[in-house]
Enzyme design. Structure first.
Site, PDB file in Angstrom:
ATOM      1  N   GLY A  24       0.785  -1.228   0.000  1.00  0.00           N
ATOM      2  CA  GLY A  24       0.000   0.000   0.000  1.00  0.00           C
ATOM      3  C   GLY A  24       0.821   1.283   0.000  1.00  0.00           C
ATOM      4  N   GLY A  31      12.628   9.162  -9.860  1.00  0.00           N
ATOM      5  CA  GLY A  31      13.492   9.630  -8.775  1.00  0.00           C
ATOM      6  C   GLY A  31      14.860  10.019  -9.299  1.00  0.00           C
ATOM      7  N   LEU A  32      15.654  10.585  -8.403  1.00  0.00           N
ATOM      8  CA  LEU A  32      17.013  10.975  -8.774  1.00  0.00           C
ATOM      9  C   LEU A  32      17.982   9.851  -8.424  1.00  0.00           C
ATOM     10  CD1 LEU A  32      18.889  13.407  -9.699  1.00  0.00           C
ATOM     11  CD2 LEU A  32      19.306  13.753  -7.253  1.00  0.00           C
ATOM     12  N   ASP A  58      17.449   8.025  -4.813  1.00  0.00           N
ATOM     13  CA  ASP A  58      17.989   6.668  -4.748  1.00  0.00           C
ATOM     14  C   ASP A  58      19.474   6.736  -4.406  1.00  0.00           C
ATOM     15  OD1 ASP A  58      17.630   3.631  -5.821  1.00  0.00           O
ATOM     16  OD2 ASP A  58      19.585   4.398  -6.456  1.00  0.00           O
ATOM     17  N   TYR A  63      27.595   3.912  -2.336  1.00  0.00           N
ATOM     18  CA  TYR A  63      27.838   5.098  -3.186  1.00  0.00           C
ATOM     19  C   TYR A  63      28.649   6.161  -2.434  1.00  0.00           C
ATOM     20  CZ  TYR A  63      23.988   3.330  -6.201  1.00  0.00           C
ATOM     21  OH  TYR A  63      23.170   2.574  -6.990  1.00  0.00           O
ATOM     22  N   LYS A  92      20.528   1.076   0.023  1.00  0.00           N
ATOM     23  CA  LYS A  92      20.794  -0.342  -0.255  1.00  0.00           C
ATOM     24  C   LYS A  92      21.861  -0.908   0.671  1.00  0.00           C
ATOM     25  CE  LYS A  92      19.991   0.923  -5.090  1.00  0.00           C
ATOM     26  NZ  LYS A  92      20.792   2.118  -5.405  1.00  0.00           N
ATOM     27  N   ASN A 166      19.412  -6.528  -8.661  1.00  0.00           N
ATOM     28  CA  ASN A 166      20.301  -7.457  -9.390  1.00  0.00           C
ATOM     29  C   ASN A 166      20.028  -8.923  -9.046  1.00  0.00           C
ATOM     30  OD1 ASN A 166      21.717  -5.434 -10.778  1.00  0.00           O
ATOM     31  ND2 ASN A 166      23.334  -5.337  -9.257  1.00  0.00           N
ATOM     32  N   SER A 271      21.738  12.389 -12.573  1.00  0.00           N
ATOM     33  CA  SER A 271      22.414  13.541 -13.154  1.00  0.00           C
ATOM     34  C   SER A 271      22.888  14.444 -12.032  1.00  0.00           C
ATOM     35  CB  SER A 271      21.488  14.315 -14.095  1.00  0.00           C
ATOM     36  OG  SER A 271      22.214  15.388 -14.658  1.00  0.00           O
ATOM     37  N   ARG A 276      19.753  19.147 -16.796  1.00  0.00           N
ATOM     38  CA  ARG A 276      19.273  17.785 -17.084  1.00  0.00           C
ATOM     39  C   ARG A 276      18.367  17.249 -15.977  1.00  0.00           C
ATOM     40  NH1 ARG A 276      24.960  15.215 -18.964  1.00  0.00           N
ATOM     41  NH2 ARG A 276      24.966  15.970 -21.115  1.00  0.00           N
TER      42      ARG A 276
HETATM   43  N1  LIG Z   1      21.140  -1.095  -8.160  1.00  0.00           N
HETATM   44  C1  LIG Z   1      22.247  -1.024  -8.835  1.00  0.00           C
HETATM   45  O1  LIG Z   1      23.056  -1.913  -8.848  1.00  0.00           O
HETATM   46  C2  LIG Z   1      22.493   0.116  -9.620  1.00  0.00           C
HETATM   47  C3  LIG Z   1      23.489   0.072 -10.589  1.00  0.00           C
HETATM   48  C4  LIG Z   1      23.673   1.185 -11.342  1.00  0.00           C
HETATM   49  C5  LIG Z   1      22.890   2.288 -11.072  1.00  0.00           C
HETATM   50  N2  LIG Z   1      21.936   2.312 -10.093  1.00  0.00           N
HETATM   51  C6  LIG Z   1      21.086   3.488  -9.763  1.00  0.00           C
HETATM   52  O2  LIG Z   1      20.447   3.925 -10.932  1.00  0.00           O
HETATM   53  C7  LIG Z   1      20.818   5.250 -11.212  1.00  0.00           C
HETATM   54  C8  LIG Z   1      20.837   5.502 -12.696  1.00  0.00           C
HETATM   55  O3  LIG Z   1      21.753   4.671 -13.389  1.00  0.00           O
HETATM   56  P1  LIG Z   1      23.083   5.226 -14.062  1.00  0.00           P
HETATM   57  O4  LIG Z   1      23.543   6.419 -13.304  1.00  0.00           O
HETATM   58  O5  LIG Z   1      24.010   4.110 -14.220  1.00  0.00           O
HETATM   59  O6  LIG Z   1      22.621   5.613 -15.532  1.00  0.00           O
HETATM   60  P2  LIG Z   1      21.594   6.630 -16.227  1.00  0.00           P
HETATM   61  O7  LIG Z   1      20.721   7.295 -15.248  1.00  0.00           O
HETATM   62  O8  LIG Z   1      20.997   5.868 -17.338  1.00  0.00           O
HETATM   63  O9  LIG Z   1      22.564   7.679 -16.882  1.00  0.00           O
HETATM   64  C9  LIG Z   1      23.242   8.645 -16.135  1.00  0.00           C
HETATM   65  C10 LIG Z   1      24.227   9.350 -17.069  1.00  0.00           C
HETATM   66  O10 LIG Z   1      23.515  10.061 -18.081  1.00  0.00           O
HETATM   67  C11 LIG Z   1      23.822  11.456 -18.041  1.00  0.00           C
HETATM   68  N3  LIG Z   1      22.535  12.143 -18.220  1.00  0.00           N
HETATM   69  C12 LIG Z   1      21.573  12.324 -17.297  1.00  0.00           C
HETATM   70  N4  LIG Z   1      20.515  12.959 -17.819  1.00  0.00           N
HETATM   71  C13 LIG Z   1      20.798  13.170 -19.114  1.00  0.00           C
HETATM   72  C14 LIG Z   1      20.091  13.798 -20.165  1.00  0.00           C
HETATM   73  N5  LIG Z   1      18.879  14.312 -19.967  1.00  0.00           N
HETATM   74  N6  LIG Z   1      20.671  13.847 -21.391  1.00  0.00           N
HETATM   75  C15 LIG Z   1      21.894  13.319 -21.583  1.00  0.00           C
HETATM   76  N7  LIG Z   1      22.616  12.714 -20.624  1.00  0.00           N
HETATM   77  C16 LIG Z   1      22.074  12.644 -19.390  1.00  0.00           C
HETATM   78  C17 LIG Z   1      24.454  11.699 -16.691  1.00  0.00           C
HETATM   79  O11 LIG Z   1      25.458  12.705 -16.750  1.00  0.00           O
HETATM   80  P3  LIG Z   1      25.374  14.070 -15.859  1.00  0.00           P
HETATM   81  O12 LIG Z   1      25.321  13.685 -14.424  1.00  0.00           O
HETATM   82  O13 LIG Z   1      26.613  14.783 -16.229  1.00  0.00           O
HETATM   83  O14 LIG Z   1      24.122  14.760 -16.307  1.00  0.00           O
HETATM   84  C18 LIG Z   1      25.094  10.348 -16.381  1.00  0.00           C
HETATM   85  O15 LIG Z   1      26.378  10.262 -16.970  1.00  0.00           O
HETATM   86  C19 LIG Z   1      22.164   5.353 -10.519  1.00  0.00           C
HETATM   87  O16 LIG Z   1      22.619   6.660 -10.318  1.00  0.00           O
HETATM   88  C20 LIG Z   1      21.897   4.635  -9.231  1.00  0.00           C
HETATM   89  O17 LIG Z   1      21.177   5.434  -8.306  1.00  0.00           O
HETATM   90  C21 LIG Z   1      21.740   1.243  -9.373  1.00  0.00           C
HETATM   91  C1  LIG Z   2      24.454  20.151 -18.727  1.00  0.00           C
HETATM   92  O1  LIG Z   2      23.405  19.744 -19.571  1.00  0.00           O
HETATM   93  C2  LIG Z   2      23.203  20.569 -20.695  1.00  0.00           C
HETATM   94  C3  LIG Z   2      21.919  20.086 -21.354  1.00  0.00           C
HETATM   95  O2  LIG Z   2      22.005  18.717 -21.695  1.00  0.00           O
HETATM   96  C4  LIG Z   2      24.428  20.465 -21.601  1.00  0.00           C
HETATM   97  O3  LIG Z   2      24.243  21.297 -22.740  1.00  0.00           O
HETATM   98  C5  LIG Z   2      25.634  20.912 -20.799  1.00  0.00           C
HETATM   99  O4  LIG Z   2      26.798  20.733 -21.590  1.00  0.00           O
HETATM  100  C6  LIG Z   2      25.771  20.116 -19.517  1.00  0.00           C
HETATM  101  N1  LIG Z   2      26.825  20.674 -18.699  1.00  0.00           N
HETATM  102  C7  LIG Z   2      27.842  19.933 -18.287  1.00  0.00           C
HETATM  103  C8  LIG Z   2      28.828  20.653 -17.421  1.00  0.00           C
HETATM  104  O5  LIG Z   2      27.990  18.760 -18.569  1.00  0.00           O
HETATM  105  C1  LIG Z   3      24.249  -4.304  -9.817  1.00  0.00           C
HETATM  106  O1  LIG Z   3      25.303  -4.491 -10.574  1.00  0.00           O
HETATM  107  C2  LIG Z   3      26.004  -3.296 -10.885  1.00  0.00           C
HETATM  108  C3  LIG Z   3      27.078  -3.667 -11.833  1.00  0.00           C
HETATM  109  O2  LIG Z   3      27.942  -4.588 -11.266  1.00  0.00           O
HETATM  110  C4  LIG Z   3      26.618  -2.724  -9.661  1.00  0.00           C
HETATM  111  O3  LIG Z   3      27.285  -1.515  -9.959  1.00  0.00           O
HETATM  112  C5  LIG Z   3      25.515  -2.451  -8.769  1.00  0.00           C
HETATM  113  O4  LIG Z   3      26.022  -2.010  -7.553  1.00  0.00           O
HETATM  114  C6  LIG Z   3      24.683  -3.663  -8.572  1.00  0.00           C
HETATM  115  N1  LIG Z   3      23.565  -3.215  -8.006  1.00  0.00           N
HETATM  116  C7  LIG Z   3      22.754  -4.000  -7.739  1.00  0.00           C
HETATM  117  C8  LIG Z   3      21.546  -3.407  -7.206  1.00  0.00           C
HETATM  118  O5  LIG Z   3      23.000  -5.157  -7.858  1.00  0.00           O
END
Ligand SMILES: NC(=O)c1ccc[n+]([C@@H]2O[C@H](COP(=O)([O-])OP(=O)(O)OC[C@H]3O[C@@H](n4cnc5c(N)ncnc54)[C@H](OP(=O)(O)O)[C@@H]3O)[C@@H](O)[C@H]2O)c1
Ligand SMILES: *[C@@H]1O[C@H](CO)[C@@H](O)[C@H](O)[C@H]1NC(C)=O
Ligand SMILES: *[C@@H]1O[C@H](CO)[C@@H](O)[C@H](O)[C@H]1NC(C)=O
Length: 323
Positions: A24, A31-32, A58, A63, A92, A166, A271, A276
């Site tokens: 519920g 989320g971020l 998140d 982290y 986590k 995972n 991000s 972004r």
């Molecule tokens: N449970 C797990 O094992 C696990 C594993 C991996 C990730 N996660 C969680 O999931 C979240 C998201 O995954 P992720 O960080 O791997 O990948 P993601 O959210 O798919 O991608 C993040 C990347 O994309 C860039 N970005 C963000 N918004 C954008 C936009 N509008 N246009 C272009 N580029 C953009 C970011 O750069 P900037 O910051 O420079 O904008 C960053 O390099 C993680 O931060 C974490 O909280 C969990």
């Molecule tokens: C922040 O995001 C904007 C829009 O995607 C991009 O044009 C800009 O280069 C980014 N700034 C940095 C410092 O990555």
């Molecule tokens: C999942 O696997 C990714 C890649 O190994 C790792 O970075 C992340 O911490 C793991 N997270 C979870 C939720 O398993």
């Protein structure tokens, strides 16, 4: 009249900003993410996010940024800008503390850093146990053992909901079989090229909500250089995504996030860039058609990005069947 009803329903579903967990609890669908957000960047990222309307953050013990996030939350609570019950915090349990008798203390450690009395969702970060310095696999803990410890923390009110990350479908079945508190959420790699349709079916069967990590294809993962990343196509550059971005005057990231939200999957784009962070939240004012969702669902699948090779040989390796 019928058209009116249909329109109203459609409008409501466009506006839908939460998913309901099986106990519920309402979880924001967006989320971020904060993986690889450095401690000095994450504070402003969280401020920017809350200011533009995010209500889910998140994080994870591993982290290394829970304390900075906690500092911002405290600031917002004290200034009266935010109430505790209006924000959803996920953290986590790292894989060095999966023994059931260690879990409460680990969660309390996270709560201390976050300066909170409870988290909204506590996830087991990985199914595979490791020694405390990560130097060796620990084969003595099964996922069922860990789940018992997580259930205890839930029953004490330290987490309003609990889940996994995972884990394979098989591990989910095993836990559900022995659980006194079922899994509420599963967080996995999920994006345009890795849509996880089969796992979503399994989760639906148990009313487990799904959260997509790497919803944009994790373009920033290359900054994490402990892993040798294979080159793979970028979903932000996919032709169908670009076409829809043009049609709706939206960005490719907004199309990718909207697609997953309409599949009823929660997304946590990461991000640290203010523009972004705002862009990624502006996905509730348009809706893709059923045909467009199907077109995105039919994009050829790619390979898993997060292969986790350090898990090879572990009896709880969630990917042993696909290696
Ligand atoms: N449970 C797990 O094992 C696990 C594993 C991996 C990730 N996660 C969680 O999931 C979240 C998201 O995954 P992720 O960080 O791997 O990948 P993601 O959210 O798919 O991608 C993040 C990347 O994309 C860039 N970005 C963000 N918004 C954008 C936009 N509008 N246009 C272009 N580029 C953009 C970011 O750069 P900037 O910051 O420079 O904008 C960053 O390099 C993680 O931060 C974490 O909280 C969990
Ligand atoms: C922040 O995001 C904007 C829009 O995607 C991009 O044009 C800009 O280069 C980014 N700034 C940095 C410092 O990555
Ligand atoms: C999942 O696997 C990714 C890649 O190994 C790792 O970075 C992340 O911490 C793991 N997270 C979870 C939720 O398993």
């Amino acid at each position: 009249m019928l058209t009116f009803i249909l329109c109203t329903c459609q409008l409501l579903s466009w506006m839908s900003t939460h998913v309901e967990l099986s106990n519920g609890i309402k979880m924001p669908v967006l989320g971020l993410g904060t993986w690889l957000s450095k401690p000095e960047e994450v504070e402003d990222a969280v401020r920017n996010a809350i200011d533009v309307g995010y209500r889910l953050i998140d994080t994870a013990a591993c982290y290394g940024n829970e304390a900075e996030i906690g500092k911002v939350l405290k600031e917002y609570f004290e200034e009266g800008k935010l109430k505790r019950e209006d924000i959803f915090i996920t953290t986590k349990l790292w894989c060095t503390h999966l023994h059931p008798n260690e879990i409460e203390a680990e969660l309390r450690e996270s709560l201390k850093k976050l300066q909170l009395d409870y988290v909204d969702l506590y996830l087991v970060h990985m199914p595979t146990a490791f020694s405390s310095d990560m130097s060796a696999q620990d084969h003595s803990v099964k996922v069922e053992d860990t789940w018992k410890g997580v259930e205890e923390a839930y029953k004490k009110g330290l987490a309003r909901s609990i889940g996994v990350s995972n884990f394979s479908a098989d591990q989910i079945h095993r836990i559900q079989k022995i659980a006194s508190v079922p899994i509420h959420n599963n967080q996995v790699e999920l994006h345009l090229y890795f849509p996880q349709f089969e796992l979503q079916e399994v989760c639906n069967q148990y009313k487990i909500s799904l959260t997509a990590y790497a919803p944009l294809g994790s373009p920033g993962r290359v900054n994490f250089n402990l892993v040798n990343w294979e080159k793979s196509p970028n979903p932000l550059e996919n032709d169908v995504v670009l076409k829809l971005a043009q049609k709706y005057h939206k960005t490719p990231a907004q199309i990718l996030l909207r697609h997953l939200i309409q599949r009823k999957i929660a997304v946590i784009p990461k991000s640290v860039n203010a523009s972004r962070i705002k862009e990624n939240f502006e996905v509730f004012d348009f809706s893709l058609t059923v045909e467009e969702i199907n077109e995105l669902n039919s994009v050829p699948r790619g390979k898993r990005l997060f292969k986790q090779e350090f898990l090879i040989g572990h009896p709880e390796d969630p990917m042993k069947d696909e290696r």
